[in-house]
Design a protein around this motif. Structure first.
Motif, PDB file in Angstrom:
ATOM      1  N   LYS A 337      42.748  50.090  74.229  1.00  0.00           N
ATOM      2  CA  LYS A 337      43.987  49.516  73.707  1.00  0.00           C
ATOM      3  C   LYS A 337      44.886  50.570  73.060  1.00  0.00           C
ATOM      4  N   LEU A 338      44.296  51.686  72.671  1.00  0.00           N
ATOM      5  CA  LEU A 338      45.065  52.763  72.056  1.00  0.00           C
ATOM      6  C   LEU A 338      46.255  53.171  72.920  1.00  0.00           C
ATOM      7  N   PHE A 339      46.054  53.161  74.232  1.00  0.00           N
ATOM      8  CA  PHE A 339      47.065  53.704  75.138  1.00  0.00           C
ATOM      9  C   PHE A 339      48.244  52.765  75.390  1.00  0.00           C
ATOM     10  N   GLU A 340      48.206  51.558  74.846  1.00  0.00           N
ATOM     11  CA  GLU A 340      49.358  50.671  75.013  1.00  0.00           C
ATOM     12  C   GLU A 340      50.347  50.796  73.852  1.00  0.00           C
ATOM     13  N   ARG A 341      50.011  51.611  72.878  1.00  0.00           N
ATOM     14  CA  ARG A 341      50.901  51.786  71.735  1.00  0.00           C
ATOM     15  C   ARG A 341      52.116  52.628  72.127  1.00  0.00           C
ATOM     16  N   THR A 342      53.256  52.250  71.590  1.00  0.00           N
ATOM     17  CA  THR A 342      54.489  52.987  71.862  1.00  0.00           C
ATOM     18  C   THR A 342      55.196  53.320  70.555  1.00  0.00           C
TER      19      THR A 342
END
Length: 499
Positions: A337-342
């Protein structure tokens, strides 16, 4: 109602990419994806291998396949304009396991390609400054690409717009100079079409030679599918994506077919310079050779700058595509889920950092462990064609499900006109290209070379089957496929913005 609006706004601002790409950005990104070192450099070896006629047949056939693929992608992208594009379509219209495999396959492809491109940039820079170590130029290129992608999607779009424009102008100038050389206005002797009947021309080596050039042509066209990735950040995907797709066919005809025609008419297929075309020796780029044949002595320096622009453009697009794919994988639950942060500007920074690190480590391996680097590059070799296969299959399933559920084509913002011929032909040709990579090694029993060439295929199968067995996914029945458009749920605001 007010609370609902506030929540929607908050949700959109949190962990969402921004729709900052204008129509001209999307069009030029699609255009830039068609034009690269495959045209400026590799087209010479294609003519040398199959002759002028064979090269033209191969590029026309591949161009037709790419057109069908882009119309398929356009139909799905206007219905469901999201970052992640065809990986999400594979999951939604075929099987979640296929979406998982397609997404990681595509991310890996572009992350490795970024490393290859920054290495190529260093080779190109040696033309001007041979005394400076190549790794310095590669590092500078990687930093520039990272900064562009970290600023905003508008910065990426503007950069690609202008770099693509440079390539387009170069091709127009090349075609004009080439045609004047053919008729004798430039270069003294009018070559006419004599090279099309020179020795064994126009067809050299028969069908096997055409098949091998077909493979080269396929690599040249890779990147055209980027328009599907940009749909998730386009201000007006219902307008910009179809416009970009509809222009693909004519771009292919103009930029590839005419360019190869000019090269083949001016230079005989027996020219030894055509055989050795590589980005590290711009002096034998077929474009440079034609310019020199026309009497333009400074051609090598100019073409080196254009090739450098092309390489940086490819790396820039690769960084964008792989970052957005990793972001999409996270949104779909296929990655942490870390990689969906913007950030506030809509840039998925964790995905960008991760992709940059992988690209940097891959580049370092080219220096510290060349064998590892070669295997990584080999593993990404067929991933583009595998992605194309996924696009064609997803569209075939999407349209069948759409019609089976009682919908009409008039409900779609854009629809591919050649269904089902288009996706079926694309599927067949994708398989042909994958199988045709190196059949000689297969039949001669050179199994190590076979593994190097085809390793992408078992890797994707491992991803697909591994996820399928772990999650117990199944092929989605056509009457259960969710064909509802994204823009009807309120997440996409329709816009008439044009630029």
């Amino acid at each position: 109602m007010e609370q609902s609006t506030t929540n929607a706004t908050t949700s959109e601002a949190s962990d969402q990419v921004k729709r900052g790409l204008k129509t001209r950005h999307v069009s030029m990104i699609a255009l830039g994806g068609c034009i690269g070192t495959g045209l400026f450099v590799a087209s010479g070896s294609a003519i040398s291998t199959a002759g002028p006629g064979g090269a033209l047949v191969a590029y026309v056939a591949m161009g037709l396949m790419v057109y069908f693929l882009m119309t398929s992608l356009g139909e799905m992208a206007t219905n469901m304009p999201i970052s992640g594009s065809f990986a999400a379509y594979s999951a939604k219209y075929v099987d979640p396991a296929l979406g998982f495999a397609m997404g990681w396959n595509y991310w890996f492809n572009w992350a490795i390609t970024v490393a290859v491109d920054i290495s190529t940039a260093a080779l190109v820079m040696k033309f001007w400054l041979p005394g400076i170590p190549g790794w310095i130029w590669s590092l500078i290129a990687l930093v520039i690409i990272f900064v562009i992608n970290a600023l905003s999607v508008q910065a990426f779009g503007e950069t690609e717009f202008w770099m693509s424009l440079i390539k387009v102008v170069t091709i127009f100038v090349f075609l004009a100079v080439g045609l004047m050389t053919i008729v004798g206005i430039m270069g003294g002797h009018a070559t006419g079409l004599e090279n099309f009947t020179y020795k064994k021309a126009p067809f050299v080596g028969g069908f096997p030679a055409i098949l091998s050039v077909f493979v080269v042509a396929g690599f040249s066209f890779q990147g055209t599918e980027l328009v599907g990735i940009t749909a998730g950040e386009s201000k007006d995907p219902a307008h910009s994506v179809p416009k970009a797709i509809n222009q693909v066919f004519w771009r292919i005809i103009l930029f590839y077919i005419l360019a190869i025609f000019v090269i083949a008419a001016v230079l005989p297929y027996t020219s030894p310079d055509l055989l050795g075309s590589s980005a590290s020796d711009v002096a034998i780029s077929p474009f440079t050779l034609v310019f020199q044949r026309a009497g333009l002595a400074a051609a090598a320096g100019v073409m080196n700058a254009v090739i450098l622009t092309s390489v940086l453009s490819a790396a820039n697009s690769g960084m964008y595509a792989s970052t957005r794919m990793l972001y999409s994988l996270s949104k779909e639950g296929y990655a942490p889920k870390l990689f969906e942060r913007t950030g506030k500007n809509g840039i998925p920074y964790p995905a960008l950092f991760a992709t940059t690190i992988v690209a940097a480590l891959t580049f370092i391996s080219s220096i510290a462990g060349p064998q590892i680097y070669l295997w990584l590059v080999a593993a990404s070799g067929l991933t583009g064609f595998i992605a194309w296969f996924g696009i064609a299959l997803s569209h075939f399933r999407f349209r069948r499900a759409f019609m089976k559920q009682g919908h009409k084509l008039s409900e779609l913002s854009y629809h591919a006109k050649w269904f089902p011929i288009g996706p079926i032909l694309a599927l067949i040709l994708c398989v042909a290209v994958i199988v045709g990579q190196d059949p000689q090694s297969f039949f001669s029993g050179h199994w190590e070379q076979v593994l190097v060439t085809y390793i992408s295929v078992p890797l994707v199968l491992v991803l697909y089957l591994g996820y399928k067995f772990k999650k117990h996914t199944k092929l989605i029945p056509l009457d259960q496929v969710d064909v509802s458009p994204v823009h009807k749920d309120g997440t996409l605001k329709e816009s008439s913005t044009k630029d």
